[in-house]
Write an enzyme that holds these catalytic residues in place. Structure first.
Site, PDB file in Angstrom:
ATOM      1  N   GLU A  71       6.315 -11.811  13.619  1.00 15.24           N
ATOM      2  CA  GLU A  71       5.849 -12.418  14.864  1.00 15.24           C
ATOM      3  C   GLU A  71       6.244 -13.897  14.911  1.00 15.24           C
ATOM      4  O   GLU A  71       6.661 -14.407  15.950  1.00 15.24           O
ATOM      5  CB  GLU A  71       4.324 -12.270  14.973  1.00 15.24           C
ATOM      6  CG  GLU A  71       3.769 -12.756  16.300  1.00 15.24           C
ATOM      7  CD  GLU A  71       2.273 -12.549  16.401  1.00 15.24           C
ATOM      8  OE1 GLU A  71       1.698 -12.886  17.449  1.00 15.24           O
ATOM      9  OE2 GLU A  71       1.672 -12.049  15.419  1.00 15.24           O
TER      10      GLU A  71
ATOM     11  N   ARG B 100       0.803  -1.216   0.000  1.00 10.30           N
ATOM     12  CA  ARG B 100       0.000   0.000   0.000  1.00 10.30           C
ATOM     13  C   ARG B 100       0.841   1.274   0.000  1.00 10.30           C
ATOM     14  O   ARG B 100       0.324   2.352  -0.278  1.00 10.30           O
ATOM     15  CB  ARG B 100      -0.999  -0.037   1.165  1.00 10.30           C
ATOM     16  CG  ARG B 100      -2.115  -1.068   0.926  1.00 10.30           C
ATOM     17  CD  ARG B 100      -3.110  -1.133   2.060  1.00 10.30           C
ATOM     18  NE  ARG B 100      -2.571  -1.770   3.249  1.00 10.30           N
ATOM     19  CZ  ARG B 100      -2.569  -3.080   3.473  1.00 10.30           C
ATOM     20  NH1 ARG B 100      -3.072  -3.900   2.562  1.00 10.30           N
ATOM     21  NH2 ARG B 100      -2.075  -3.592   4.570  1.00 10.30           N
TER      22      ARG B 100
END
Length: 257
Positions: free
Chosen positions: A181, A144
């Protein structure tokens, strides 16, 4: 008597004239017919009534002007230093719960792109900030960052450099690994896309944990580029991604829900 004057759609002034109760003559007294026969008496009575009319005019209350709530809010926003365009941008971003997995509040900027005024304001706010900072490179993070980066780059006279995921660029690349993560990922840039000594702005739609921004900073600094600032439309402050950037400045427009 009451007169309403609309100064604008959001401001109205009400002018009220209130005769003082102590200065109102009795209608019977003012309308007393002349029943005296002598011209002298009639003249004296007429003069008395004229004097009373002059000396007992209705007292006018002061002008009262009240602003509507919208005007007050605009004045408060100006005092707080917040650009009034920010609220429109924030309201144009849709939040979708539990996407792409349960517990995630997804910040959907596609609704911002549908609002041409809010989208233009978003670009304009970035351009106004960076147009005089001598930036020669706008580096957009996949994916984006590719939406916001090119129009900003064009407006400030800089080149746009895409920072892509592995195996997306066809030429020779330089890469930087960063932690996720669960596991790691890489960010890549074409060799020769930037030169040492150039000044760069890194742009993305959102900062969460800050991992991708950190990788972009390291990648550019490895080839001698000075990263002036990182910029995002949205920040998720509870994830403290800003802290991972160290002393590198970060500019954001809105906080995520």
């Amino acid at each position: 008597m009451e007169i309403m004057h609309k100064a604008s759609s959001s401001l109205s002034c009400k002018i009220s004239f209130f005769p003082s109760p102590d200065n109102i003559d009795s209608p019977r007294t003012l309308a007393t017919p002349f029943r005296h026969s002598s011209a002298s008496s009639n003249s004296q009575l007429l003069q008395l009534q004229l004097n009373r009319s002059k000396n007992h005019r209705p007292a006018l209350s002061p002008l009262r002007c009240t602003a509507s709530d919208s005007v007050k809010r605009q004045e408060m926003a100006g005092k707080d230093g917040q650009d009034p365009r920010i609220q429109k941008i924030s309201s144009a971003i849709r939040v979708i719960p539990d996407f792409p997995k349960p517990g995630i509040m997804f910040q959907d900027i596609t609704t911002l792109l549908l609002d041409t005024k809010a989208f233009r304001d978003t670009i304009d706010l970035f351009v106004e900030r960076y147009k005089d900072k001598n930036i020669s490179v706008v580096a957009g993070i996949e994916a984006r960052g590719f939406i916001f980066g090119p129009p900003i780059a064009l407006a400030i006279g800089a080149k746009f450099v895409p920072m892509r995921k592995p195996n997306k660029l066809p030429g020779e690349v330089i890469s930087e690994e960063y932690s996720l993560e669960y596991g790691t990922d890489k960010m890549e840039m074409h060799v020769g896309a930037v030169e040492a000594g150039e000044r760069a702005l890194i742009i993305d739609d959102l900062i969460a944990t800050g991992g991708t921004l950190c990788a972009a900073i390291r990648l550019l600094e490895r080839v001698g580029v000075h990263v002036v600032e990182c910029a995002c439309v949205i920040e998720l402050p509870e994830l403290k991604g800003r802290d991972r950037l160290g002393d590198k400045p970060l500019f954001v427009l809105v906080d995520g829900a």
